[in-house]
Design an enzyme around this catalytic site. Structure first.
Site, mmCIF file in Angstrom:
data_model
loop_
_atom_site.group_PDB
_atom_site.id
_atom_site.type_symbol
_atom_site.label_atom_id
_atom_site.label_comp_id
_atom_site.label_asym_id
_atom_site.label_seq_id
_atom_site.Cartn_x
_atom_site.Cartn_y
_atom_site.Cartn_z
ATOM 1 C CG ASP A 198 67.312 57.225 36.482
ATOM 2 O OD1 ASP A 198 67.936 57.674 37.468
ATOM 3 O OD2 ASP A 198 66.088 57.010 36.474
ATOM 4 N N PRO A 228 74.367 71.500 33.524
ATOM 5 C CG PRO A 228 74.427 73.833 33.200
ATOM 6 C CD PRO A 228 73.848 72.767 34.097
ATOM 7 N N GLY A 229 77.123 71.275 33.703
ATOM 8 C CA GLY A 229 78.560 71.021 33.856
ATOM 9 C C GLY A 229 79.344 72.077 34.616
ATOM 10 N N GLY A 230 78.634 72.988 35.282
ATOM 11 C CA GLY A 230 79.335 74.017 36.061
ATOM 12 C C GLY A 230 80.291 73.393 37.072
ATOM 13 C CB CYS A 282 70.284 75.869 44.170
ATOM 14 S SG CYS A 282 69.170 75.274 42.912
ATOM 15 C CB ALA A 301 77.068 65.931 35.311
HETATM 16 N N1 SAM Z 1 75.592 69.972 38.713
HETATM 17 C C1 SAM Z 1 75.060 70.783 37.640
HETATM 18 C C2 SAM Z 1 75.953 71.991 37.436
HETATM 19 O O1 SAM Z 1 76.676 72.372 38.354
HETATM 20 O O2 SAM Z 1 75.972 72.524 36.321
HETATM 21 C C3 SAM Z 1 73.610 71.191 37.912
HETATM 22 C C4 SAM Z 1 72.734 69.996 38.154
HETATM 23 S S1 SAM Z 1 71.000 70.348 38.222
HETATM 24 C C5 SAM Z 1 70.825 70.937 39.841
HETATM 25 C C6 SAM Z 1 70.354 68.735 38.355
HETATM 26 C C7 SAM Z 1 70.505 67.882 37.102
HETATM 27 O O3 SAM Z 1 70.149 66.542 37.438
HETATM 28 C C8 SAM Z 1 69.606 68.262 35.943
HETATM 29 O O4 SAM Z 1 70.403 68.459 34.788
HETATM 30 C C9 SAM Z 1 68.696 67.054 35.765
HETATM 31 O O5 SAM Z 1 68.362 66.809 34.409
HETATM 32 C C10 SAM Z 1 69.549 65.941 36.316
HETATM 33 N N2 SAM Z 1 68.828 64.751 36.815
HETATM 34 C C11 SAM Z 1 67.618 64.688 37.410
HETATM 35 N N3 SAM Z 1 67.323 63.434 37.778
HETATM 36 C C12 SAM Z 1 68.385 62.665 37.411
HETATM 37 C C13 SAM Z 1 68.663 61.279 37.515
HETATM 38 N N4 SAM Z 1 67.788 60.429 38.062
HETATM 39 N N5 SAM Z 1 69.844 60.825 37.032
HETATM 40 C C14 SAM Z 1 70.736 61.696 36.455
HETATM 41 N N6 SAM Z 1 70.496 63.020 36.316
HETATM 42 C C15 SAM Z 1 69.338 63.500 36.796
#
Ligand code: SAM
Length: 261
Positions: free
Chosen positions: A136, A88-90, A199, A86
């Site tokens: 996680d 930074p929450g966009g 992305c 989630a």
């Molecule tokens: N959805 C977010 C937004 O729109 O702002 C962007 C998400 S970014 C693509 C992916 C995120 O997944 C990162 O913040 C990362 O730390 C987190 N992440 C990676 N592996 C994860 C896991 N196993 N469980 C939960 N979060 C995880």
């Protein structure tokens, strides 16, 4: 239209203000803005960063392509929704806005520093009914059941122009993407929806991951129409959306899956 590098896109945060109010302020400040085919989304220049709109949570800077997954998930009032990756929450804040803060959202983030950023953004944008879980997502209890799940997976960022991708890193991440998508399906009610997005424009992070879960027979493709006229490439799986990196759009992939068993 401004140069690609100088273009900034933003979403009006309808939890705090209206398009009209934001546009009036920008007009007063002589800041040029162009509407897009995406609801509440506009393109402007770098000067938007100097305004008070961001610090007041009235707008959120977000790439146009990154606004598509939440629109496809279509969160509704009273639905239980999981946002698996989630921060930074966009997309979490966008889902809150789309459901007028009446959906129940569980926002999971593994990285505790990024989770703090997520909490900050939720508060800044006035997003309500969100339970942040610093965990996680692979460890989520399979007995949990949601109406809708958004998996905006960690990826190479190849759609944003990142070209320095090591093969070993990619292999590790495609394995993680598969595991996360499998767990996303576990925690979705039968008949419910999973949206998988990255992305990235690499087939190995996108269609190949989706093809694997389709082969299990647990999900089927729910067709995505290109309602918002994004620039698209032809995906190798019909019904998914492959957005090209073009103009103000970053390369993005979105698949909508319905759990059938
Ligand atoms: N959805 C977010 C937004 O729109 O702002 C962007 C998400 S970014 C693509 C992916 C995120 O997944 C990162 O913040 C990362 O730390 C987190 N992440 C990676 N592996 C994860 C896991 N196993 N469980 C939960 N979060 C995880």
């Amino acid at each position: 239209m401004k140069d690609r590098d100088k273009q900034v896109s933003f979403r009006v945060n309808t939890l705090k203000t209206t398009d009209e109010q934001v546009l009036n302020k920008l007009h007063e400040w002589n800041i040029e803005v162009t509407p897009t085919s995406i609801p509440h989304a506009y393109i402007t220049g770098e000067e938007i960063r100097t305004t008070t709109l961001i610090e007041k949570g009235e707008i959120y800077l977000q790439n146009l392509s990154a606004m598509i997954p939440a629109l496809i998930l279509d969160p509704k009032s009273q639905e239980n929704i999981l946002d698996m990756c989630a921060a930074p929450g966009g997309k979490t804040t966008q889902m809150c806005a789309l459901a007028s803060n009446k959906a129940f959202i569980c926002a999971v983030e593994k990285d505790k520093f990024r989770a703090e950023r997520l909490k900050h953004n939720l508060s800044l944008l006035g997003a309500k009914n969100v339970n942040v879980l610093v965990a996680d997502a692979l460890g989520l209890d399979r007995n949990m059941k949601f109406n809708k799940v958004l998996l905006d997976a960690p990826c190479s960022g190849s759609g944003t122009g990142n070209e320095r991708i090591e093969q070993a890193w990619l292999e590790r991440h495609t394995r993680l993407q598969r595991k996360l998508l499998s767990r996303a399906i576990d925690v979705t009610k039968v008949g419910g929806i999973v949206v998988y997005s990255t992305c990235s424009v690499l087939t190995c992070e996108n269609e190949d991951v989706v093809a694997d879960v389709l082969s299990t027979g647990r999900v089927e493709i729910a067709r995505i129409d290109n309602t918002y006229n994004c620039p698209t490439a032809t995906p190798t799986i019909p019904g998914v959306l492959s957005i090209k990196r073009q103009g103000p759009y970053e390369g993005f992939f979105v698949a909508k899956l319905r759990r059938i068993k």
